[in-house]
Design an enzyme around this catalytic site. Structure first.
Site, PDB file in Angstrom:
ATOM      1  N   LYS A   1       1.212  -1.071   0.096  1.00 16.32           N
ATOM      2  CA  LYS A   1       0.106   0.010  -0.052  1.00 16.32           C
ATOM      3  C   LYS A   1       0.893   1.348  -0.070  1.00 16.32           C
ATOM      4  O   LYS A   1       1.488   1.709   1.060  1.00 16.32           O
ATOM      5  CB  LYS A   1      -0.925   0.189   1.372  1.00 16.32           C
ATOM      6  CG  LYS A   1      -1.864   1.150   0.974  1.00 16.32           C
ATOM      7  CD  LYS A   1      -2.497   1.489   2.411  1.00 16.32           C
ATOM      8  CE  LYS A   1      -1.809   2.779   2.938  1.00 16.32           C
ATOM      9  NZ  LYS A   1      -1.859   4.212   2.361  1.00 16.32           N
TER      10      LYS A   1
ATOM     11  N   THR B   1       6.069   7.076  13.726  1.00 16.11           N
ATOM     12  CA  THR B   1       6.173   6.445  15.155  1.00 16.11           C
ATOM     13  C   THR B   1       4.736   6.248  15.655  1.00 16.11           C
ATOM     14  O   THR B   1       4.507   5.177  16.142  1.00 16.11           O
ATOM     15  CB  THR B   1       7.154   7.149  16.208  1.00 16.11           C
ATOM     16  OG1 THR B   1       8.482   7.203  15.670  1.00 16.11           O
ATOM     17  CG2 THR B   1       7.092   6.383  17.587  1.00 16.11           C
ATOM     18  N   GLU B   2       4.000   7.091  15.536  1.00 16.52           N
ATOM     19  CA  GLU B   2       2.440   7.090  16.037  1.00 16.52           C
ATOM     20  C   GLU B   2       1.870   5.958  15.426  1.00 16.52           C
ATOM     21  O   GLU B   2       1.178   4.859  15.974  1.00 16.52           O
ATOM     22  CB  GLU B   2       1.762   8.440  15.746  1.00 16.52           C
ATOM     23  CG  GLU B   2       0.337   8.100  16.312  1.00 16.52           C
ATOM     24  CD  GLU B   2      -0.372   9.517  16.030  1.00 16.52           C
ATOM     25  OE1 GLU B   2      -1.403   9.665  16.609  1.00 16.52           O
ATOM     26  OE2 GLU B   2       0.099  10.632  15.273  1.00 16.52           O
TER      27      GLU B   2
ATOM     28  N   CYS C   1      13.500  10.606   7.083  1.00 16.72           N
ATOM     29  CA  CYS C   1      13.305  10.043   8.635  1.00 16.72           C
ATOM     30  C   CYS C   1      14.794  10.093   9.280  1.00 16.72           C
ATOM     31  O   CYS C   1      14.743  10.462  10.551  1.00 16.72           O
ATOM     32  CB  CYS C   1      12.757   8.724   8.541  1.00 16.72           C
ATOM     33  SG  CYS C   1      13.745   7.679   7.574  1.00 16.72           S
TER      34      CYS C   1
ATOM     35  N   GLU D   1      10.275   0.881  10.322  1.00 14.17           N
ATOM     36  CA  GLU D   1      11.239   1.945  10.347  1.00 14.17           C
ATOM     37  C   GLU D   1      10.528   3.420  10.441  1.00 14.17           C
ATOM     38  O   GLU D   1       9.792   3.788   9.445  1.00 14.17           O
ATOM     39  CB  GLU D   1      12.043   1.919   8.826  1.00 14.17           C
ATOM     40  CG  GLU D   1      13.100   2.610   8.600  1.00 14.17           C
ATOM     41  CD  GLU D   1      12.935   4.100   8.074  1.00 14.17           C
ATOM     42  OE1 GLU D   1      13.107   4.928   9.043  1.00 14.17           O
ATOM     43  OE2 GLU D   1      12.872   3.993   6.960  1.00 14.17           O
TER      44      GLU D   1
ATOM     45  N   GLU E   1       9.979  15.414  15.894  1.00 12.74           N
ATOM     46  CA  GLU E   1      10.500  15.338  14.625  1.00 12.74           C
ATOM     47  C   GLU E   1       9.692  16.415  13.723  1.00 12.74           C
ATOM     48  O   GLU E   1       8.332  16.363  13.832  1.00 12.74           O
ATOM     49  CB  GLU E   1      10.064  14.015  13.933  1.00 12.74           C
ATOM     50  CG  GLU E   1      10.748  13.727  12.482  1.00 12.74           C
ATOM     51  CD  GLU E   1      10.618  12.252  12.169  1.00 12.74           C
ATOM     52  OE1 GLU E   1      11.321  11.802  11.323  1.00 12.74           O
ATOM     53  OE2 GLU E   1       9.233  11.910  12.335  1.00 12.74           O
TER      54      GLU E   1
END
Length: 478
Positions: free
Chosen positions: A184, A238-239, A292, A258, A389
């Protein structure tokens, strides 16, 4: 009279890529409409032009794609590695042949400068398929047993910052190991994955080995939760990564994540200043900071702070912001209105918390999503811009006096994806690399990638490795 060299526009032609008005889902070797009939639009972030209409996959479509992948797995996994390698080699060659078309498409849909998509992304995409083609018949020598077996169906969810490159990082090792794939792409950048589906057909890849489902977060959630998916690979926030980890907990699915980063780019007083400045600029302004592993925190030794910042501001003043298809452009468009709002909110927070904001004077286009390259000085560890971030062209500058202090500040983050060290002392580089809690540490460079080199993080930057021999492990039953 301006000392900056004036560049005439040098736009790449849009005519090299033919974008259809609408695209379906790629399931079992064919393009098909979504069962629910829902569609969404993908726009160019540089001017908000609608590029195409794309199908929104639902649970029924996920079911069809996973079934197709499961059926194809029997024959694909039974092929000798050398035969699978032939398909990967063909895909790599087709990517090379269509690289100009794909680079223009990526810049249109993503907003990144054509110079980056043409000279960085596409060569690396082809290189990953070539590299893993070479591993397909040598899996018994990878260090994971004499006869390692594939896992089955891999469900893969990729982000919008490097759409085609993240596809290559995921699909190439999965296929080399004998797995089949349901992928996806990100909602805002689906087009290059759909063009890749066409490349799979050109290469004669057996039906069902690669399936592409376009859609939003709900599509990804359906894919991750599907009971017949054996492996989940995710690159993104991350969420969302935490939500995926909760979903697969208690199942026998193999998982690699990742996630985000807040990398420190550390400059010592003996570093070559001009070289370091180029590394700093590449570390945070490459791909508009949508990286990232971006070097979003600059840690500079106090004694060279003034000299370095003066040189850095001079260099930032030469960066050209504008049309992603112009070959002279250094910084393209922010990927979406949502991401622009996030960057703006955090930059405003930096100012309100007392950091000093600086940006070179540059004229931003009227249409589209844009943010000027920005530098913050007077930043402390407590500032949000030093902890969160931003995922945009915003650099926070902190200082240090000793190597121990540099390590302490660099590691003072919930993330652990990457770091950079600038010094002429080899012993210091090795000492720092051992102390820094980061998955990859660059020495006197930044943002250098190679398919043979593993990439991944610690802590809230995720777990597992992609690339290199290490990238095979996630797709093998070891």
């Amino acid at each position: 009279m301006s000392s900056a060299f004036a560049y005439a526009p040098a736009p790449e032609s849009r005519a090299v890529v033919d974008i259809a008005p609408s695209y379906g889902l790629f399931i079992d070797g064919e393009f098909t409409e979504a069962a629910g009939g829902k569609v969404f639009k993908t726009v160019s972030p540089a001017n908000e032009e609608v590029l195409s209409e794309v199908a929104q996959a639902g649970s029924e479509d996920v079911e069809r794609a996973v079934k197709a992948a499961r059926k194809a797995f029997e024959k694909w996994s039974a092929l000798p590695g050398a035969e699978r390698a032939k398909y990967l080699f063909r895909i790599a060659r087709l990517i090379q042949e269509r690289s100009r078309e794909l680079a223009v498409l990526e810049s249109l849909d993503n907003g990144k400068p054509i110079r980056e998509s043409r000279d960085s992304d596409l060569p690396l995409v082809a290189a990953h398929f070539f590299y893993y083609a070479g591993w397909a018949d040598k899996l018994g020598h990878a260090g994971y047993g004499a006869d390692p077996k594939p896992l089955g169906v891999a469900g893969q969810v990729i982000p919008w910052n490097f759409p085609l490159l993240m596809l290559a990082w995921k699909i190439a090792p999965a296929l080399a190991c004998g797995n089949t794939v349901v992928l996806k792409p990100a909602e805002t950048t689906p087009l290059s994955a759909l063009f890749f589906a066409d490349i799979c057909r050109q290469a004669g890849l057996p039906k069902g080995v690669v399936n592409i489902l376009t859609g939003d977060g709900s599509t990804g959630a359906e894919l991750v939760a599907h009971p017949d998916v054996n492996k989940v690979a995710f690159t993104g926030s991350t969420e969302v990564g935490k939500a995926i980890a909760r979903t697969v907990a208690g199942t026998d699915k193999k998982l690699t994540l990742e996630l985000g980063g807040k990398a420190a780019n550390i400059v010592f007083d003996d570093a070559p200043i001009d070289q370091a400045v180029e590394g700093i600029v590449n570390g945070i302004f490459f791909n508009q900071g949508h990286v990232c592993c971006a070097g979003s925190r600059l840690l500079v030794q106090e004694s060279v702070q003034d000299e370095l910042l003066a040189a850095l501001k001079r260099r930032m003043s030469t960066l050209r912001v504008g049309d992603p298809l112009d070959k002279n452009t250094d910084i393209g468009a922010i990927n979406s209105a949502e991401q622009l709002a996030r960057i703006t909110e955090l930059a405003d927070a930096g100012e309100s918390e007392g950091a000093e904001r600086w940006a070179p004077s540059c004229e931003l286009p009227d249409a589209g999503y844009w943010f000027a390259p920005t530098l913050f000085t007077g930043v402390t560890q407590a500032h949000r811009i030093a902890q969160e971030e931003i995922f945009g062209p915003v650099l926070s500058v902190l200082t240090f006096r000793t190597p121990e202090e540099a390590v302490a500040k660099a590691n003072n983050t919930p993330y652990g994806l990457s770091a950079g060290v600038w010094t002429e002392k080899g012993s210091r580089i090795l000492w720092m690399a051992n102390k820094l809690r980061a998955g990859i540490v660059w020495s006197n460079t930044f943002n250098k990638f190679d398919p043979a080199s593993p990439f991944g993080g610690y802590k809230e930057s995720g777990f597992g490795r992609e690339g290199g021999r290490h990238g095979l492990e996630a797709y093998l039953d070891v």
